[in-house]
Design an enzyme around this catalytic site. Structure first.
Site, PDB file in Angstrom:
ATOM      1  CE  LYS A  33      34.049  37.340  21.915  1.00 36.94           C
ATOM      2  NZ  LYS A  33      33.257  36.167  21.706  1.00 36.94           N
ATOM      3  CB  THR A  40      35.163  39.142  32.366  1.00 36.74           C
ATOM      4  OG1 THR A  40      34.691  38.403  31.243  1.00 36.74           O
ATOM      5  CG2 THR A  40      34.034  39.328  33.363  1.00 36.74           C
ATOM      6  CD  GLU A 189      33.212  41.429  45.126  1.00 39.25           C
ATOM      7  OE1 GLU A 189      34.240  41.011  45.666  1.00 39.25           O
ATOM      8  OE2 GLU A 189      33.182  41.776  43.916  1.00 39.25           O
ATOM      9  CG  HIS A 447      50.974  49.139  68.629  1.00 39.99           C
ATOM     10  ND1 HIS A 447      49.792  48.445  68.764  1.00 39.99           N
ATOM     11  CD2 HIS A 447      50.890  50.200  69.472  1.00 39.99           C
ATOM     12  CE1 HIS A 447      49.039  49.044  69.653  1.00 39.99           C
ATOM     13  NE2 HIS A 447      49.670  50.119  70.106  1.00 39.99           N
TER      14      HIS A 447
HETATM   15  P1  NAI Z   1      29.666  31.638  42.787  1.00 34.92           P
HETATM   16  O1  NAI Z   1      29.949  30.258  42.352  1.00 34.92           O
HETATM   17  O2  NAI Z   1      30.605  32.353  43.704  1.00 34.92           O
HETATM   18  O3  NAI Z   1      28.235  31.681  43.511  1.00 34.92           O
HETATM   19  C1  NAI Z   1      27.060  31.243  42.874  1.00 34.92           C
HETATM   20  C2  NAI Z   1      26.057  30.862  43.931  1.00 34.92           C
HETATM   21  O4  NAI Z   1      24.803  30.616  43.304  1.00 34.92           O
HETATM   22  C3  NAI Z   1      26.430  29.585  44.664  1.00 34.92           C
HETATM   23  O5  NAI Z   1      26.449  29.847  46.046  1.00 34.92           O
HETATM   24  C4  NAI Z   1      25.327  28.612  44.265  1.00 34.92           C
HETATM   25  O6  NAI Z   1      25.006  27.695  45.292  1.00 34.92           O
HETATM   26  C5  NAI Z   1      24.160  29.537  43.950  1.00 34.92           C
HETATM   27  N1  NAI Z   1      23.141  28.954  43.066  1.00 34.92           N
HETATM   28  C6  NAI Z   1      23.334  28.249  41.926  1.00 34.92           C
HETATM   29  N2  NAI Z   1      22.144  27.880  41.384  1.00 34.92           N
HETATM   30  C7  NAI Z   1      21.169  28.373  42.188  1.00 34.92           C
HETATM   31  C8  NAI Z   1      19.740  28.328  42.167  1.00 34.92           C
HETATM   32  N3  NAI Z   1      19.051  27.706  41.201  1.00 34.92           N
HETATM   33  N4  NAI Z   1      19.067  28.939  43.167  1.00 34.92           N
HETATM   34  C9  NAI Z   1      19.714  29.577  44.158  1.00 34.92           C
HETATM   35  N5  NAI Z   1      21.066  29.660  44.226  1.00 34.92           N
HETATM   36  C10 NAI Z   1      21.796  29.057  43.255  1.00 34.92           C
HETATM   37  O7  NAI Z   1      29.417  32.453  41.433  1.00 34.92           O
HETATM   38  P2  NAI Z   1      29.325  34.005  41.133  1.00 34.92           P
HETATM   39  O8  NAI Z   1      29.082  34.794  42.369  1.00 34.92           O
HETATM   40  O9  NAI Z   1      28.354  34.114  40.008  1.00 34.92           O
HETATM   41  O10 NAI Z   1      30.775  34.351  40.623  1.00 34.92           O
HETATM   42  C11 NAI Z   1      31.284  33.735  39.431  1.00 34.92           C
HETATM   43  C12 NAI Z   1      32.778  33.582  39.507  1.00 34.92           C
HETATM   44  O11 NAI Z   1      33.409  34.849  39.508  1.00 34.92           O
HETATM   45  C13 NAI Z   1      33.218  32.863  40.753  1.00 34.92           C
HETATM   46  O12 NAI Z   1      34.136  31.874  40.395  1.00 34.92           O
HETATM   47  C14 NAI Z   1      33.861  33.929  41.584  1.00 34.92           C
HETATM   48  O13 NAI Z   1      34.924  33.416  42.352  1.00 34.92           O
HETATM   49  C15 NAI Z   1      34.352  34.924  40.539  1.00 34.92           C
HETATM   50  N6  NAI Z   1      34.359  36.257  41.127  1.00 34.92           N
HETATM   51  C16 NAI Z   1      35.325  36.599  42.024  1.00 34.92           C
HETATM   52  C17 NAI Z   1      35.326  37.807  42.636  1.00 34.92           C
HETATM   53  C18 NAI Z   1      36.364  38.103  43.640  1.00 34.92           C
HETATM   54  O14 NAI Z   1      37.342  37.390  43.706  1.00 34.92           O
HETATM   55  N7  NAI Z   1      36.181  39.116  44.469  1.00 34.92           N
HETATM   56  C19 NAI Z   1      34.310  38.816  42.335  1.00 34.92           C
HETATM   57  C20 NAI Z   1      33.322  38.347  41.429  1.00 34.92           C
HETATM   58  C21 NAI Z   1      33.377  37.127  40.836  1.00 34.92           C
END
Ligand code: NAI
Length: 468
Positions: A33, A40, A189, A447
Site C-alpha cells: 500500500k 518499515t 538507538e 592478527h
Molecule cells: P522493545 O520491546 O525492544 O523495548 C520496549 C521497552 O519498553 C521494553 O524494555 C519495555 O519493558 C519498555 N516498556 C513498555 N511499557 C513501558 C512503560 N509503560 N513504561 C516504561 N517502559 C515501558 O521495543 P522497541 O524498542 O520499541 O522495538 C520494537 C521492535 O523493533 C523490537 O522487537 C525490536 O527488536 C525491533 N527493532 C530492532 C532493531 C535492531 O535489531 N537493531 C532496531 C529497532 C527495532
C-alpha cells in the site's frame, strides 16, 4: 489474473519471499500500500536509523577521538539539513533498488491495500477506492507490525513533540531534553542519535534493566557505557502518562515497586515501547484465519495458518520482530511452495543494537541457560586486551562465549564492542554447523583484528586465553 503466490506486504519478509518465489519459477505477485517497497525497515526503520547512527558516530569520533589520534580539527559543526538529506538519500537508493529487483524477477506488483477474501482469492483496493480481485494458489501474509503505544495510556502522537520511531528520525531541530519511554532497541538507538547531536536524553524503562531479554552482564556493562556518554536512566519506572504541554511535553512515571509518581518535562518524547502485529483491514476474519492471544497470525512450524494455502511470516507471526528473521521465513515459505524443504533455524538468529559501541548476540543468554538447567561454561575476553582495539581507541566492551559443559557445543555468544554486529556472524556460522568452542578457538584468526577477542573468549571456556 491467476498466480502461484500472492504476497501481501513488501517489507523485508514479503519482498524477499516474492523474489525467492519468482527465482524458483513461481508466478508471483506482490501487494503493497505504500508508494515504495521495503516496509518499515527500509522506509522508516532499520535503514534510515542506520544512516543517522553512522553520521553521528562519525561526529562522536571527530569530537572525542581525533585529538588523541593526533588529528587536530576545529570543533565539528553539524548541518542537520544535510545529515537528514543523507538519511533520505539512503532510503531512496534502497527503495529504488527494490523496484529494480521486482522488475528483474518479473514480479507483478499492485499498489493498494490487500485483503484476503478467502483461500485462493485476494483483493487490492487502490487509493481511488477501486478494488480488483486476484486469484492465486497461495497467499503469504507479510504485513509486519505497527507501534504498540503504551497499553492503558493515551499517547497523542503528533510525530513532532510526542513521537514514535518515525518522528524521531526527522526532528527539524535537536531537542534540548529528549525523554525516551522504553529502554529497548529503538529507544537506545535513536536516543543515541540525538544524544550525540546534543540532546540531554533520559530513558524511562519499566524493567530493572535496559535491553530486557539480552544477556544480563552485557546489558549492565552497556548501560554503564551509555551513562558515561551522558544518557540518564530511570529504571523500574512505569510510565503512566505522556502529555503535551505549552513548551513541549511531560512524562509521568511510577516506581514499579511502589512509591510516589514523578513527572519530568521534556522538549520531545520518544515512545518506544514495542510493536504489535499489523492485521488491520486484512479481512482475516472473513477468510477464517486464526489469530493468537496477542493478535499475531497463528502459524504452525511450517508457517502455515489454519487455512490451507494461506501462510504468514515476519512481525505478524510469533518470534523476534527482526527484518532478518522475516527474510529467512520468506525464503522458507517460497521454497516450501516450490516443493523444497524450506526451514528456519530459530536458535541461530543474531540480534544487533547499532549503538556505539554495538551490542550483538546470538543463541542463549546465561539467564536462559540457568533457567533451563543447562550445565554450561563461560569464557570472556575484554577488548582492553586486544591490540587492534587499542590502536583504534575502541577498547570498550568484551566477548562472552557460552558452551555446553559436557559437549563443548557453543550455545550463545554475546559481544559489546566496536563492530560487534559484524563479528557476531562468525559465531552464527559456527553455531549453524553445531560447532564447539574448541572449533572456534582453534580457527586461525587474522592478527590484528577485533575478532581475535572472539577466539580468545572461546579459548577461555576450556583453557586460558593467551593475551590475559
Ligand atoms: P522493545 O520491546 O525492544 O523495548 C520496549 C521497552 O519498553 C521494553 O524494555 C519495555 O519493558 C519498555 N516498556 C513498555 N511499557 C513501558 C512503560 N509503560 N513504561 C516504561 N517502559 C515501558 O521495543 P522497541 O524498542 O520499541 O522495538 C520494537 C521492535 O523493533 C523490537 O522487537 C525490536 O527488536 C525491533 N527493532 C530492532 C532493531 C535492531 O535489531 N537493531 C532496531 C529497532 C527495532
Amino acid at each position: 489474473m491467476s498466480y502461484d503466490v500472492v504476497v501481501i506486504g513488501a517489507g523485508p519478509g514479503g519482498y524477499v519471499c516474492a523474489i525467492k518465489a519468482a527465482q524458483l519459477g513461481l508466478k508471483t505477485a506482490l501487494i503493497e500500500k505504500r508508494d515504495t517497497y521495503g516496509g518499515t525497515c527500509v522506509n522508516v526503520g532499520c535503514i534510515p536509523s542506520k544512516a543517522l547512527l553512522h553520521a553521528t558516530e562519525m561526529l562522536l569520533e571527530a569530537e572525542h577521538s581525533f585529538d588523541a589520534l593526533g588529528i587536530e580539527i576545529s570543533k565539528p559543526k553539524v548541518n542537520l539539513k544535510k545529515l537528514m538529506a543523507h538519511r533520505v538519500n539512503t532510503v531512496e537508493q534502497n527503495t529504488k533498488g527494490l523496484v529494480f529487483l521486482m522488475k528483474k524477477n518479473k514480479i507483478d506488483t499492485f499498489q493498494g491495500t490487500g485483503q484476503v477474501l478467502a483461500a485462493g482469492k485476494v483483493s487490492v483496493t487502490g487509493e481511488d477506492g477501486k478494488a480488483q480481485e486476484i486469484e492465486t494458489k497461495n497467499i503469504v501474509i507479510a504485513t509486519g507490525s505497527d507501534i504498540a503505544g503504551i497499553p492503558g495510556v493515551d499517547v497523542a502522537f503528533d510525530e513532532k513533540v510526542i513521537v514514535s520511531s518515525t518522528g524521531a528520525l526527522e526532528f527539524d531541530k535537536v531537542p534540548g531534553h529528549l525523554v525516551v519511554v522504553g529502554g529497548g532497541v529503538i529507544g537506545l538507538e535513536l536516543g543515541s542519535v540525538w544524544a550525540r547531536l546534543g540532546s540531554r536524553v533520559t530513558v524511562v524503562e519499566y524493567l530493572d534493566t535496559i535491553l530486557g531479554g539480552m544477556d544480563g552482564e552485557v546489558a549492565k556493562q552497556f548501560q554503564r557505557i551509555l551513562a558515561k556518554q551522558g544518557m540518564d536512566f530511570k529504571l523500574s519506572a512505569k510510565v503512566t502518562g505522556v502529555k503535551k504541554t505549552g513548551k513541549g511535553a511531560s512524562v509521568t512515571f511510577e516506581p514499579v515497586k511502589g512509591g510516589d509518581a514523578e513527572t519530568i518535562e521534556a522538549d520531545a518524547v520518544l515512545v518506544a515501547t514495542g510493536r504489535k502485529p499489523y492485521t488491520d483491514g486484512l479481512g482475516l476474519e472473513n477468510a477464517g484465519v486464526e489469530l493468537d492471544e496477542r493478535g499475531r497470525v497463528k502459524v504452525d512450524g511450517h508457517l502455515k495458518t489454519n487455512v490451507p494455502g494461506i501462510y504468514a511470516i515476519g512481525d505478524v507471526v510469533v518470534g523476534p520482530m527482526l527484518a532478518h528473521k522475516a527474510e529467512e521465513e520468506g525464503v522458507a515459505v517460497a521454497e516450501m511452495l516450490a516443493g523444497q524443504a524450506g526451514h528456519v533455524n530459530y536458535d541461530v538468529i543474531p540480534g544487533v543494537v547499532y549503538t556505539s559501541p554495538e551490542v550483538a548476540s546470538v543463541g542463549k543468554t546465561e539467564e536462559e541457560l540457568k533457567k533451563a538447567g543447562v550445565d554450561y561454561k563461560a569464557g570472556k575476553f575484554p577488548f582492553t586486551a586486544n591490540g587492534r582495539a587499542r590502536a583504534m581507541l575502541q577498547t570498550e566492551g568484551f566477548v562472552k562465549v557460552l558452551a555446553d559443559k559436557a559437549t563443548d557445543r557453543v550455545l550463545g555468544v554475546h559481544i559489546v564492542g566496536f563492530g560487534a554486529g559484524e563479528m557476531i556472524h562468525e559465531a552464527a556460522v559456527l553455531m549453524e554447523f553445531g560447532g564447539s568452542s574448541e572449533d572456534l578457538a582453534r580457527t586461525c584468526h587474522a592478527h590484528p583484528t577485533m575478532s581475535e577477542a572472539v577466539k580468545e573468549a572461546a579459548l577461555a571456556t576450556f583453557s586460558k586465553p593467551i593475551h590475559m
